[in-house]
Motif scaffolding. Sequence first.
Motif, short mmCIF file in Angstrom:
data_model
loop_
_atom_site.label_atom_id
_atom_site.label_comp_id
_atom_site.label_asym_id
_atom_site.label_seq_id
_atom_site.Cartn_x
_atom_site.Cartn_y
_atom_site.Cartn_z
N ARG A 34 0.86 -1.20 0.00
CA ARG A 34 0.00 0.00 0.00
C ARG A 34 0.89 1.24 0.00
O ARG A 34 1.96 1.25 0.62
CB ARG A 34 -0.86 -0.02 1.27
CG ARG A 34 -1.76 1.17 1.49
CD ARG A 34 -2.78 0.83 2.59
NE ARG A 34 -2.12 0.36 3.80
CZ ARG A 34 -2.07 1.03 4.94
NH1 ARG A 34 -2.67 2.20 5.06
NH2 ARG A 34 -1.45 0.54 5.99
N TYR A 36 0.40 5.56 0.46
CA TYR A 36 -0.48 6.71 0.64
C TYR A 36 0.36 7.96 0.88
O TYR A 36 1.56 7.85 1.19
CB TYR A 36 -1.51 6.49 1.75
CG TYR A 36 -0.97 6.29 3.14
CD1 TYR A 36 -0.64 5.02 3.60
CD2 TYR A 36 -0.80 7.36 4.01
CE1 TYR A 36 -0.15 4.83 4.88
CE2 TYR A 36 -0.33 7.19 5.31
CZ TYR A 36 0.00 5.91 5.73
OH TYR A 36 0.47 5.74 7.00
N ILE A 38 0.27 12.22 2.33
CA ILE A 38 -0.44 13.22 3.14
C ILE A 38 0.05 14.59 2.72
O ILE A 38 1.26 14.83 2.63
CB ILE A 38 -0.14 12.96 4.64
CG1 ILE A 38 -0.69 11.58 5.05
CG2 ILE A 38 -0.73 14.07 5.50
CD1 ILE A 38 -0.14 11.09 6.37
N ARG A 47 -0.70 14.83 13.29
CA ARG A 47 -1.28 13.60 12.79
C ARG A 47 -0.62 12.41 13.48
O ARG A 47 0.18 12.58 14.39
CB ARG A 47 -1.11 13.51 11.27
CG ARG A 47 -1.79 14.65 10.53
CD ARG A 47 -1.82 14.39 9.05
NE ARG A 47 -2.58 13.18 8.75
CZ ARG A 47 -3.83 13.18 8.29
NH1 ARG A 47 -4.45 14.30 8.07
NH2 ARG A 47 -4.45 12.03 8.04
N GLY A 48 -0.97 11.22 13.01
CA GLY A 48 -0.41 10.02 13.63
C GLY A 48 -1.16 9.74 14.92
O GLY A 48 -2.34 9.39 14.89
N HIS A 50 -0.78 7.28 17.00
CA HIS A 50 -1.14 5.88 17.10
C HIS A 50 0.12 5.02 16.95
O HIS A 50 1.19 5.54 16.59
CB HIS A 50 -2.18 5.49 16.03
CG HIS A 50 -1.71 5.61 14.62
ND1 HIS A 50 -2.09 6.64 13.79
CD2 HIS A 50 -0.87 4.84 13.90
CE1 HIS A 50 -1.51 6.48 12.61
NE2 HIS A 50 -0.76 5.40 12.65
N TYR A 115 -4.66 -1.59 4.43
CA TYR A 115 -5.25 -0.87 5.57
C TYR A 115 -6.08 -1.82 6.44
O TYR A 115 -6.91 -2.57 5.95
CB TYR A 115 -6.13 0.28 5.07
CG TYR A 115 -6.88 0.96 6.18
CD1 TYR A 115 -6.21 1.77 7.08
CD2 TYR A 115 -8.24 0.76 6.34
CE1 TYR A 115 -6.89 2.37 8.12
CE2 TYR A 115 -8.93 1.37 7.37
CZ TYR A 115 -8.24 2.17 8.26
OH TYR A 115 -8.90 2.77 9.29
N TYR A 120 -4.28 -0.96 14.41
CA TYR A 120 -3.96 0.31 15.07
C TYR A 120 -4.11 0.21 16.59
O TYR A 120 -5.02 -0.46 17.08
CB TYR A 120 -4.93 1.41 14.63
CG TYR A 120 -4.66 2.05 13.29
CD1 TYR A 120 -4.19 3.36 13.19
CD2 TYR A 120 -4.93 1.38 12.11
CE1 TYR A 120 -3.97 3.97 11.96
CE2 TYR A 120 -4.73 1.98 10.87
CZ TYR A 120 -4.25 3.28 10.81
OH TYR A 120 -4.05 3.88 9.60
N ARG A 122 -4.76 3.24 19.07
CA ARG A 122 -4.97 4.69 19.02
C ARG A 122 -5.02 5.34 20.41
O ARG A 122 -5.19 6.54 20.51
CB ARG A 122 -6.26 5.01 18.24
CG ARG A 122 -6.16 4.66 16.76
CD ARG A 122 -7.30 5.27 15.99
NE ARG A 122 -7.28 4.95 14.57
CZ ARG A 122 -6.63 5.65 13.64
NH1 ARG A 122 -5.93 6.70 13.99
NH2 ARG A 122 -6.68 5.29 12.37
P1 TYD Z 1 -4.70 7.69 10.02
O1 TYD Z 1 -3.88 6.48 9.74
O2 TYD Z 1 -5.20 7.91 11.42
O3 TYD Z 1 -3.92 9.00 9.53
P2 TYD Z 1 -2.64 9.75 10.15
O4 TYD Z 1 -1.78 8.75 10.84
O5 TYD Z 1 -2.00 10.39 8.97
O6 TYD Z 1 -3.12 10.80 11.10
O7 TYD Z 1 -5.94 7.68 9.00
C1 TYD Z 1 -6.82 8.76 8.86
C2 TYD Z 1 -8.11 8.24 8.28
O8 TYD Z 1 -7.89 7.70 6.96
C3 TYD Z 1 -8.74 7.13 9.10
O9 TYD Z 1 -10.14 7.34 9.11
C4 TYD Z 1 -8.43 5.87 8.34
C5 TYD Z 1 -8.30 6.34 6.92
N1 TYD Z 1 -7.30 5.57 6.16
C6 TYD Z 1 -7.70 4.68 5.17
O10 TYD Z 1 -8.90 4.50 4.91
N2 TYD Z 1 -6.75 3.98 4.48
C7 TYD Z 1 -5.42 4.14 4.71
O11 TYD Z 1 -4.58 3.50 4.06
C8 TYD Z 1 -5.02 5.06 5.74
C9 TYD Z 1 -3.56 5.27 6.05
C10 TYD Z 1 -5.98 5.74 6.44
#
Ligand code: TYD
Length: 136
Positions: A34, A36, A38, A47-48, A50, A115, A120, A122
């Motif tokens: 995967r 992604y 930001i 952010r994060g 977790h 995902y 997680y 949190r």
């Molecule tokens: P999160 O991992 O908490 O983001 P960050 O660590 O950047 O703060 O994810 C934020 C939101 O996005 C949460 O509702 C889950 C969703 N998400 C997905 O649907 N797929 C993914 O691959 C990721 C990383 C997050």
Amino acid sequence: MMNYSIIQIPSISSETGCLFVLEKQERLPFEIKRVYYITNVKNDAQRGNHAHKQLKQLMICLGGSCDIVLDNGVSRTTITLDMPGKILYIQPCLWREIKNFTENATLMVFASEEYDENDYIRDYEEFKKHVGQGII
Ligand code: TYD
């Protein structure tokens, strides 16, 4: 022990720009399932917040910069990602907080698994218990 490492990769540079390569072995320590990224994060946002039970990740700030705070339940360290050749390899069970994004920052993440919200943690207290440091 803090389960992370910095992978520094050289650029293939010319007057037309810089190229960075991630290939197998030490630069790609797991199979990527995967990707992604930001962007558009406000400078005062965090952010994060977790940890992951199993997931491994590689993080690169492609433009701008941001700080990754890593916490193993005992101590904390901050890594500034500010160059496309500087890659942070985060192994499981590290709490992370991501902050101080510059206006133009784009943080790209390569992940070892698809995902899965069940991977997680949190809640910070739950994280401390998970890593065995939370019981007084
Ligand atoms: P999160 O991992 O908490 O983001 P960050 O660590 O950047 O703060 O994810 C934020 C939101 O996005 C949460 O509702 C889950 C969703 N998400 C997905 O649907 N797929 C993914 O691959 C990721 C990383 C997050």
